[in-house]
Scaffold this motif. Structure first.
Motif, PDB file in Angstrom:
ATOM      1  N   MET A  33      81.705  37.544  -0.684  1.00  0.00           N
ATOM      2  CA  MET A  33      80.410  36.877  -0.783  1.00  0.00           C
ATOM      3  C   MET A  33      80.289  36.316  -2.194  1.00  0.00           C
ATOM      4  O   MET A  33      79.982  37.038  -3.150  1.00  0.00           O
ATOM      5  CB  MET A  33      79.280  37.866  -0.482  1.00  0.00           C
ATOM      6  N   ASP A  34      80.567  35.019  -2.337  1.00  0.00           N
ATOM      7  CA  ASP A  34      80.640  34.400  -3.656  1.00  0.00           C
ATOM      8  C   ASP A  34      79.317  34.468  -4.408  1.00  0.00           C
ATOM      9  O   ASP A  34      79.307  34.572  -5.636  1.00  0.00           O
ATOM     10  CB  ASP A  34      81.072  32.935  -3.514  1.00  0.00           C
ATOM     11  N   ARG A  35      78.210  34.391  -3.690  1.00  0.00           N
ATOM     12  CA  ARG A  35      76.902  34.380  -4.354  1.00  0.00           C
ATOM     13  C   ARG A  35      76.687  35.633  -5.192  1.00  0.00           C
ATOM     14  O   ARG A  35      76.081  35.579  -6.266  1.00  0.00           O
ATOM     15  CB  ARG A  35      75.797  34.252  -3.304  1.00  0.00           C
ATOM     16  N   TYR A  36      77.178  36.763  -4.725  1.00  0.00           N
ATOM     17  CA  TYR A  36      76.992  38.038  -5.439  1.00  0.00           C
ATOM     18  C   TYR A  36      78.277  38.503  -6.125  1.00  0.00           C
ATOM     19  O   TYR A  36      78.314  39.604  -6.671  1.00  0.00           O
ATOM     20  CB  TYR A  36      76.509  39.114  -4.469  1.00  0.00           C
ATOM     21  N   GLY A  37      79.313  37.683  -6.079  1.00  0.00           N
ATOM     22  CA  GLY A  37      80.578  38.064  -6.716  1.00  0.00           C
ATOM     23  C   GLY A  37      81.257  39.234  -6.044  1.00  0.00           C
ATOM     24  O   GLY A  37      81.976  39.999  -6.695  1.00  0.00           O
ATOM     25  N   THR A  57      70.451  48.124   0.774  1.00  0.00           N
ATOM     26  CA  THR A  57      71.612  47.506   0.137  1.00  0.00           C
ATOM     27  C   THR A  57      72.902  47.777   0.904  1.00  0.00           C
ATOM     28  O   THR A  57      72.990  48.723   1.691  1.00  0.00           O
ATOM     29  CB  THR A  57      71.786  48.030  -1.301  1.00  0.00           C
ATOM     30  N   VAL A  58      73.864  46.925   0.633  1.00  0.00           N
ATOM     31  CA  VAL A  58      75.239  47.115   1.099  1.00  0.00           C
ATOM     32  C   VAL A  58      76.112  47.217  -0.151  1.00  0.00           C
ATOM     33  O   VAL A  58      76.077  46.325  -1.008  1.00  0.00           O
ATOM     34  CB  VAL A  58      75.707  45.937   1.981  1.00  0.00           C
ATOM     35  N   LYS A  59      76.872  48.283  -0.268  1.00  0.00           N
ATOM     36  CA  LYS A  59      77.722  48.481  -1.442  1.00  0.00           C
ATOM     37  C   LYS A  59      79.150  48.063  -1.123  1.00  0.00           C
ATOM     38  O   LYS A  59      79.713  48.472  -0.106  1.00  0.00           O
ATOM     39  CB  LYS A  59      77.688  49.938  -1.898  1.00  0.00           C
ATOM     40  N   VAL A  60      79.710  47.238  -2.009  1.00  0.00           N
ATOM     41  CA  VAL A  60      81.069  46.736  -1.845  1.00  0.00           C
ATOM     42  C   VAL A  60      81.890  47.175  -3.053  1.00  0.00           C
ATOM     43  O   VAL A  60      81.508  46.906  -4.201  1.00  0.00           O
ATOM     44  CB  VAL A  60      81.087  45.197  -1.727  1.00  0.00           C
ATOM     45  N   THR A 120      81.745  47.820  -8.482  1.00  0.00           N
ATOM     46  CA  THR A 120      80.913  47.917  -7.279  1.00  0.00           C
ATOM     47  C   THR A 120      79.836  46.835  -7.312  1.00  0.00           C
ATOM     48  O   THR A 120      79.147  46.683  -8.317  1.00  0.00           O
ATOM     49  CB  THR A 120      80.252  49.307  -7.183  1.00  0.00           C
ATOM     50  N   THR A 121      79.733  46.105  -6.226  1.00  0.00           N
ATOM     51  CA  THR A 121      78.701  45.082  -6.086  1.00  0.00           C
ATOM     52  C   THR A 121      77.685  45.548  -5.048  1.00  0.00           C
ATOM     53  O   THR A 121      78.065  46.012  -3.974  1.00  0.00           O
ATOM     54  CB  THR A 121      79.309  43.736  -5.638  1.00  0.00           C
ATOM     55  N   THR A 122      76.403  45.423  -5.394  1.00  0.00           N
ATOM     56  CA  THR A 122      75.324  45.798  -4.484  1.00  0.00           C
ATOM     57  C   THR A 122      74.674  44.529  -3.934  1.00  0.00           C
ATOM     58  O   THR A 122      74.203  43.699  -4.705  1.00  0.00           O
ATOM     59  CB  THR A 122      74.286  46.662  -5.205  1.00  0.00           C
ATOM     60  N   ILE A 123      74.668  44.397  -2.614  1.00  0.00           N
ATOM     61  CA  ILE A 123      74.136  43.211  -1.951  1.00  0.00           C
ATOM     62  C   ILE A 123      72.914  43.628  -1.132  1.00  0.00           C
ATOM     63  O   ILE A 123      72.975  44.622  -0.412  1.00  0.00           O
ATOM     64  CB  ILE A 123      75.189  42.585  -1.019  1.00  0.00           C
ATOM     65  N   PRO A 124      71.798  42.898  -1.212  1.00  0.00           N
ATOM     66  CA  PRO A 124      70.662  43.201  -0.320  1.00  0.00           C
ATOM     67  C   PRO A 124      71.080  43.078   1.139  1.00  0.00           C
ATOM     68  O   PRO A 124      71.768  42.119   1.512  1.00  0.00           O
ATOM     69  CB  PRO A 124      69.627  42.129  -0.695  1.00  0.00           C
TER      70      PRO A 124
END
Length: 430
Positions: free
Chosen positions: A219-223, A235-238, A245-249
Motif C-alpha cells: 500500500m504505497d500511500r502508507y509505505g 488498524t491493520v499492522k503490516v 511496522t506500518t499501521t494502516i486504518p
C-alpha cells in the motif's frame, strides 16, 4: 443468604449492650469487629474457591485434548471468577454492617457494585480472549480478522457496563440512560467515527476475503510492503520486509487501493517482467559471413539454418537484388537475439514451462529499444526469485555483444573526458 448474614453480623451489638457498654461505643466496636470478620471471611472464601477452581481446571486440562481449557487457565479466567464470589458476599453484607451509617452504606454499596460490574466485564473479556486465542490455533480461522469482532463485542459490553455504573452511582434508571444516549448520539457517532468505520471495514474484509493475516500486501500511500500480522477494529499492522511496522486504518482497506500478493503466492509461478535497452544504432541486417559465425551458437543453429534456407528460396524465387541488404527478406541481429533469449528461457530450470514465456520488443524510446523478458519462476520465495531473475539477466547482458548489439547506458564523465574534439584549422595556420 441475607438472613444468615444478618444473624452473623448482628449478634455482637446486643452482647456489648448487655455488658453495659454505651450505645455509640457498642455500635463502633461491633462495626470494627464485623469489618474484620468480613475481611477474614471473604479472604477465606476467595482462597478456597481459587484453589478449587484452579485445581479443577488443571485436572480437566490434563484429561482433555483441547487447548481451550489450557487457554482459560493462562488467561486467569478462573481466578477472576473466584474473586466474584467473595465480592458478592461483600455487596450483600455492606447494607447489614453499615445499617446505622446510611451515608457510608450508600458510598461503599455503590463502590462495591461498580467493582462487581467491572469484574464481570473483565471475566467476559478473558473468555473472549480465550476464544480468540483458541480460534487462532485452528487453521480455518487463523487468517480471519477475529480481533475486530472481539473488539466490537467488548465495545458494546463496555458501553452497557458504563451505563450500569452511571445508573448505580447517580441513581439514574436504564430508561433515562437510553434517553440521554439518544440525545447525545451525534456526539457519540463523532467520537466513535473511526471505530464504526473500522467495524464496517472489518466486516467487508471478512466477507469479501480481501485480506488475511499472513498476506503480503503493498500500500504505497502508507509505505506498507510486507506481511499482515494483525487485523483489529481500528488498524491493520503490516511487518515490512525491512522489519519496520506500518499501521494502516482498517477502513482504508475498503476505501483505498492496495496490492494483495496472495494470488501470486498460490499460483504456479512468480512473474519476471524486466527489460534491457538496446542501442537503436547497433541494430542492422546480418551478412552471410556473420550468419555463418552465429551458427556456432548451439541454441539457435537449427533456427538459423532453416530460416536462412527459407529466405534464400524466397529471394531467388522473386529475383531479389541483394546488392543492397534492404531488398528482399533478411535476418537482423536483434531478431536472432530475441530468438536466442526465447530458447534460453525454455531451457532454464528455474522457469515454469507451462506458463507464458517470451522475449518481446516494446515501444521504442529515446534511450533505445526495450527488449523485455516475460516469464514465471517456479520458486516464489523472494530471495530465490531474485536469484533466478538476476541469473537470467546476467546471461542476457553478457550475450548482447555476440550479436553485434549494444546495451544503452547514460554517458559518464569519463566518456566526455576521453572524447577528443577535432582540431579546426584556421587561416594563417601552418
Amino acid at each position: 443468604m441475607n438472613k444468615t448474614l444478618e444473624q452473623l453480623f448482628n449478634f455482637l451489638y446486643p452482647i456489648f449492650r448487655k455488658w453495659g457498654l454505651g450505645y455509640s461505643f457498642s455500635s463502633y466496636l461491633s462495626l470494627v469487629l464485623n469489618i474484620i470478620i468480613l475481611i477474614v471471611l471473604t479472604y477465606t472464601i476467595y482462597m478456597f474457591f481459587r484453589f478449587l477452581f484452579v485445581t479443577a481446571m488443571a485436572v480437566i486440562a490434563l484429561k482433555t485434548k483441547t487447548k481451550f481449557d489450557d487457554l482459560i487457565i493462562s488467561n486467569k479466567t478462573v481466578i477472576y471468577i473466584a474473586q466474584l464470589i467473595p465480592f458478592t458476599l461483600i455487596y450483600k453484607s455492606v447494607p447489614i454492617i453499615l445499617e446505622r451509617y446510611d451515608y457510608w452504606e450508600d458510598i461503599f454499596g455503590k463502590l462495591v457494585g461498580v467493582y462487581i460490574v467491572l469484574l464481570v466485564l473483565w471475566i467476559i473479556r478473558t473468555l473472549l480472549n480465550t476464544t480468540q486465542d483458541y480460534l487462532k490455533h485452528i487453521p480455518r480461522y487463523s487468517d480471519k480478522p477475529i480481533d475486530s469482532f472481539i473488539q466490537v463485542i467488548m465495545i458494546v459490553l463496555w458501553m452497557f457496563g458504563i451505563s450500569v455504573i452511571i445508573s448505580k452511582l447517580f441513581g439514574i434508571s436504564q430508561k433515562e440512560m437510553l434517553t440521554i444516549l439518544g440525545a447525545v448520539s451525534a456526539i457519540i457517532i463523532l467520537i466513535f467515527r473511526d471505530t464504526i468505520l473500522g467495524f464496517v471495514a472489518s466486516v467487508q474484509v471478512a466477507i469479501n476475503d480481501m485480506v488475511r493475516i499472513g498476506d503480503w500486501i503493498t500500500m504505497d500511500r502508507y509505505g506498507a510492503d510486507g506481511d499482515v500480522i494483525e487485523i483489529n477494529l481500528a488498524t491493520v499492522k503490516v511487518r515490512n520486509f525491512d522489519n519496520t511496522t506500518t499501521t494502516i486504518p482498517t477502513y482504508s482497506l475498503s476505501s483505498d487501493s492496495f496490492h494483495n500478493w496472495r494470488g501470486m503466492l498460490k499460483s504456479d509461478g512468480r512473474r519476471i517482467k524486466r527489460h534491457i535497452l538496446i542501442k537503436a544504432g547497433s541494430i542492422r541486417f546480418l551478412e552471410d559471413t556473420e550468419l555463418d559465425e552465429l551458427q556456432k551458437i548451439e541454441l539457435i543453429r537449427p533456427y538459423i539454418q532453416s530460416r536462412k534456407a527459407e529466405i534464400d528460396r524466397y529471394n531467388r524465387a522473386n529475383a531479389v537484388d541483394k546488392s543492397i541488404a534492404i531488398n528482399g527478406r533478411n535476418m537482423t541481429n536483434l531478431g536472432l537475439f530475441r530468438k536466442y533469449i526465447n530458447q534460453y528461457l525454455h531451457l532454464h530450470p528455474g522457469l515454469n514451462k507451462n506458463m507464458i514465456m517470451l522475449c518481446r520488443q516494446l515501444q521504442l524510446t529515446a534511450q533505445g529499444v526495450p527488449l523485455e523478458v516475460y516469464a514465471f519462476s517456479t520458486d516464489k520465495r523472494f530471495e530465490n526469485y531474485e536469484y533466478i531473475m538476476a541469473d537470467i539477466f546476467d546471461h542476457v547482458i553478457a550475450s548482447v555483444k555476440y550479436f553485434h548489439l549494444e546495451v544503452y547506458e547514460m554517458p559518464s564523465e569519463s566518456n566526455f573526458l576521453d572524447y577528443e574534439l577535432p582540431v579546426r584549422k584556421t587561416k594563417g595556420t601552418l
